[in-house]
Enzyme design. Structure first.
Site, PDB file in Angstrom:
ATOM      1  N   GLN A   1      -5.281  -1.789   3.929  1.00  0.00           N
ATOM      2  CA  GLN A   1      -4.382  -1.601   5.064  1.00  0.00           C
ATOM      3  C   GLN A   1      -4.988  -0.575   6.015  1.00  0.00           C
ATOM      4  OE1 GLN A   1      -0.451   0.518   5.228  1.00  0.00           O
ATOM      5  NE2 GLN A   1       0.357  -1.542   5.500  1.00  0.00           N
TER       6      GLN A   1
ATOM      7  N   CYS B   1       5.024   2.997   8.873  1.00  0.00           N
ATOM      8  CA  CYS B   1       5.081   4.384   8.420  1.00  0.00           C
ATOM      9  C   CYS B   1       6.149   5.152   9.204  1.00  0.00           C
ATOM     10  CB  CYS B   1       3.727   5.054   8.588  1.00  0.00           C
ATOM     11  SG  CYS B   1       3.706   6.752   7.947  1.00  0.00           S
TER      12      CYS B   1
ATOM     13  N   ASP C   1      13.688  -2.740  -1.731  1.00  0.00           N
ATOM     14  CA  ASP C   1      14.626  -2.772  -2.852  1.00  0.00           C
ATOM     15  C   ASP C   1      14.346  -3.892  -3.842  1.00  0.00           C
ATOM     16  OD1 ASP C   1      15.748  -0.642  -1.578  1.00  0.00           O
ATOM     17  OD2 ASP C   1      17.591  -1.654  -0.977  1.00  0.00           O
TER      18      ASP C   1
ATOM     19  N   PRO D   1       0.840  -1.198   0.000  1.00  0.00           N
ATOM     20  CA  PRO D   1       0.000   0.000   0.000  1.00  0.00           C
ATOM     21  C   PRO D   1       0.871   1.242   0.000  1.00  0.00           C
ATOM     22  CG  PRO D   1       0.053  -1.006   2.181  1.00  0.00           C
ATOM     23  CD  PRO D   1       0.772  -1.948   1.259  1.00  0.00           C
ATOM     24  N   MET D   2       0.595   2.160  -0.923  1.00  0.00           N
ATOM     25  CA  MET D   2       1.334   3.415  -0.998  1.00  0.00           C
ATOM     26  C   MET D   2       0.350   4.568  -1.090  1.00  0.00           C
ATOM     27  SD  MET D   2       4.533   2.411  -3.515  1.00  0.00           S
ATOM     28  CE  MET D   2       3.557   1.407  -4.667  1.00  0.00           C
ATOM     29  N   ALA D   3       0.487   5.515  -0.162  1.00  0.00           N
ATOM     30  CA  ALA D   3      -0.448   6.636  -0.089  1.00  0.00           C
ATOM     31  C   ALA D   3      -0.437   7.425  -1.391  1.00  0.00           C
ATOM     32  CB  ALA D   3      -0.075   7.547   1.081  1.00  0.00           C
TER      33      ALA D   3
ATOM     34  N   LYS E   1       2.427  -5.493   8.870  1.00  0.00           N
ATOM     35  CA  LYS E   1       3.617  -5.066   8.133  1.00  0.00           C
ATOM     36  C   LYS E   1       4.374  -4.064   8.994  1.00  0.00           C
ATOM     37  CE  LYS E   1       5.093  -3.410   3.568  1.00  0.00           C
ATOM     38  NZ  LYS E   1       5.707  -2.095   3.808  1.00  0.00           N
TER      39      LYS E   1
ATOM     40  N   GLY F   1       6.980  -2.282  -3.518  1.00  0.00           N
ATOM     41  CA  GLY F   1       6.508  -0.916  -3.343  1.00  0.00           C
ATOM     42  C   GLY F   1       6.985  -0.032  -4.472  1.00  0.00           C
TER      43      GLY F   1
END
Length: 379
Positions: A79, A110, A216, A25-27, A152, A238
């Site tokens: 999430q 976060c 990575d 999940p990426m904002a 996570k 990600g």
């Protein structure tokens, strides 16, 4: 190089994830449009951008819009962020009671200051009892509906305060069905290199549920290497897929032992970019959708021979018609560049993690941090 493909298939509760690949999940990134675009390339588990428990409970319109899922999306994965066991319990009850999602991941990774200064995100696992209380509350709320809960997290706050081994064992003990480790500390943010050796250590410590590795993974080879070196059960991708949704097709091929497709030429990238625009417009309308696309431009065009004036115009595009005109100016025959692979997205610099006063005094203090649960911006 070959992956450890003899492993049992990755399962997240009742759901088989094959290949063993999860979109992190990426904002502002992993909305329904981007998830659908990625899913068109390969299977896996695709997680909605982070939702705050408080925002969900008050029915924040922005939050409910963020929780949009495509009709064909299964399982629907969200999430959840929160720091109060009671709030997280009630939020999970809403999710399962209203059938809003099929899987709940919990966010303990976060690193941003506005979150850690109130004891949230990557700061919270330091408080072992509070962390256990929250995981237990989520699992108890989700169990009646058979909705799996995962966690996570990062290595820890900084090099002096590692929390991941405790966090993994606690999550396992409280009923989480899988854990994922971003192999950086909060102090690193996204800088430097992820230390995969910690993923291997977590895999040794957590023995009854899957352990996923994050950090990575910019190519399919990186994913295979992580699994080979660490023994992890799956990978979480990600920043590596920013401007590269076709990475999931490459991952699917690699895990199946098939030839990995060549990178697309600029004409194909233009087609993908246009498809992304269409999906964003479908989700948010043309004005907001095309505006949201702007931040993806540099990622899509990374390494390609596109002049600065055209890049600037694409970064300011306002309509689909304008986008079509600008994409028509690209050299569609330009091959995928070697510079198009590798790190992308935010990296930043390492720095001191801001924590609540006295946060490190007692790791067994279960007190809910004051004010952290009042953030309800929708993620």
């Amino acid at each position: 190089m070959t992956a450890t493909l003899s492993k049992p298939a990755l399962r997240i509760g009742p759901y088989q994830v094959d290949p063993p690949v999860v979109l992190a999940p990426m904002a502002g990134i992993t909305n329904v449009a981007f998830r659908r675009l990625c899913r068109e390339y390969g299977a896996g588990l695709y997680v909605c951008e982070m939702i705050t428990a408080r925002a969900l409970l008050i029915g924040d319109p922005k939050t409910m819009h963020m929780m949009t899922f495509d009709a064909s999306e299964s399982p629907r994965s969200v999430q959840l962020y929160g720091v109060d066991p009671a709030t997280m319990r009630e939020a999970v009850k809403v999710i399962v009671g209203e059938g809003l999602a099929d899987h709940v991941d919990t966010n303990w990774g976060c690193p941003v200051t506005k979150v850690t200064r109130k004891g949230g995100g990557a700061a919270l696992p330091y408080k072992r009892r509070l962390f256990a209380d929250i995981i237990r509350a989520c699992v108890e709320a989700a169990e009646p509906a058979g909705v799996p809960v995962t966690a996570k997290f990062r290595i820890g706050i900084d090099d002096e305060h590692h929390t991941y081994l405790d966090a993994g064992r606690i999550a396992e003990g409280e009923g989480a069905v899988a854990v994922a480790l971003h192999a950086r500390t909060a102090a690193q943010r996204y800088s430097g290199q992820a230390d995969w050796s910690h993923i291997a250590r977590l895999k040794e410590a957590v023995t009854t549920i899957p352990v996923l590795g994050n950090g990575d993974i910019f190519t399919s080879g990186d994913a295979l290497a992580m699994m080979e070196r660490t023994g992890c059960d799956g990978v979480v991708v990600g920043r590596g897929c920013l401007g590269r949704p076709w990475l999931f097709g490459e991952l699917q091929a690699a895990f199946a032992g098939e030839p990995v497709p060549e990178g697309p030429n600029l004409g194909e990238v233009a087609r993908v970019l246009r498809r992304h625009a269409e999906l964003l417009v479908e989700h948010d309308g043309e004005e907001k959708g095309v505006r949201d696309l702007r931040k993806h431009m540099a990622w899509y065009l990374m390494g390609f021979p596109v002049g600065s004036p055209l890049r600037r115009r694409l970064a300011m595009v306002s309509t689909l018609a304008e986008l079509d005109d600008l994409l028509g100016e690209l050299d569609h025959d330009a091959p995928f560049p070697s510079a198009g692979e590798g790190p992308r997205g935010r990296q930043g610099s390492p720095g001191r993690v801001t924590l609540p006063y006295g946060w490190l005094d007692d790791p067994d203090d279960p007190t809910v941090p004051a004010g952290a649960d009042m953030m309800h911006s929708g993620g």
